[in-house]
Design a protein around this motif. Structure first.
Motif, PDB file in Angstrom:
ATOM      1  N   MET A  69       0.822  -1.198   0.000  1.00 37.47           N
ATOM      2  CA  MET A  69       0.000   0.000   0.000  1.00 37.47           C
ATOM      3  C   MET A  69       0.858   1.249   0.000  1.00 37.47           C
ATOM      4  O   MET A  69       0.596   2.198  -0.732  1.00 37.47           O
ATOM      5  N   SER A  70       1.915   1.252   0.820  1.00 39.73           N
ATOM      6  CA  SER A  70       2.730   2.451   0.882  1.00 39.73           C
ATOM      7  C   SER A  70       3.491   2.670  -0.418  1.00 39.73           C
ATOM      8  O   SER A  70       3.688   3.803  -0.854  1.00 39.73           O
ATOM      9  N   GLN A 120       0.935   4.240  -2.651  1.00 38.60           N
ATOM     10  CA  GLN A 120       0.674   5.633  -2.300  1.00 38.60           C
ATOM     11  C   GLN A 120       1.822   6.531  -2.732  1.00 38.60           C
ATOM     12  O   GLN A 120       1.602   7.647  -3.174  1.00 38.60           O
ATOM     13  N   ARG A 154      -3.650  -6.652  -5.650  1.00 35.40           N
ATOM     14  CA  ARG A 154      -4.512  -6.566  -4.492  1.00 35.40           C
ATOM     15  C   ARG A 154      -5.822  -7.341  -4.668  1.00 35.40           C
ATOM     16  O   ARG A 154      -6.547  -7.542  -3.714  1.00 35.40           O
TER      17      ARG A 154
END
Length: 96
Positions: free
Chosen positions: A37-38, A41, A89
């Motif tokens: 996720m990071s 982002q 994902r």
């Protein structure tokens, strides 16, 4: 410096994508999720900063078409990486 930063981000995303692809189990995958996720982002933030992402930058860039094309190519590459990461994902039917 911007291009180097983007290259680094692309490499991070690529590596993360490979880690996801190599995860053998759903548990392994879910352990990777926060890191994944990071990385995503980071990619999103970077795309937000990119000239050429907002067409408002067009006049400023018209003088430097070469840089502009490089930027657009980089942007496309990053978009493809983001798509690959989004697919990571998804619960996949193939990972048995």
């Amino acid at each position: 410096a911007k291009m180097e930063k983007m290259d680094a981000q692309m490499k991070t995303m690529q590596a993360m994508h490979e880690k996801m692809m190599n995860a053998k189990s759903p548990e392994e995958r879910s352990k990777l999720m926060p890191e994944h996720m990071s990385a995503m982002q980071g990619g999103m933030a970077m795309m937000g900063e990119m000239p050429g992402a907002g067409m408002g930058d067009m006049p400023a860039m018209a003088g430097d078409m070469d840089a502009h094309h490089k930027m657009m190519a980089m942007h496309m590459k990053m978009m493809r990486s983001m798509m690959a990461m989004m697919m990571d994902r998804m619960p996949s039917a193939t990972s048995k």
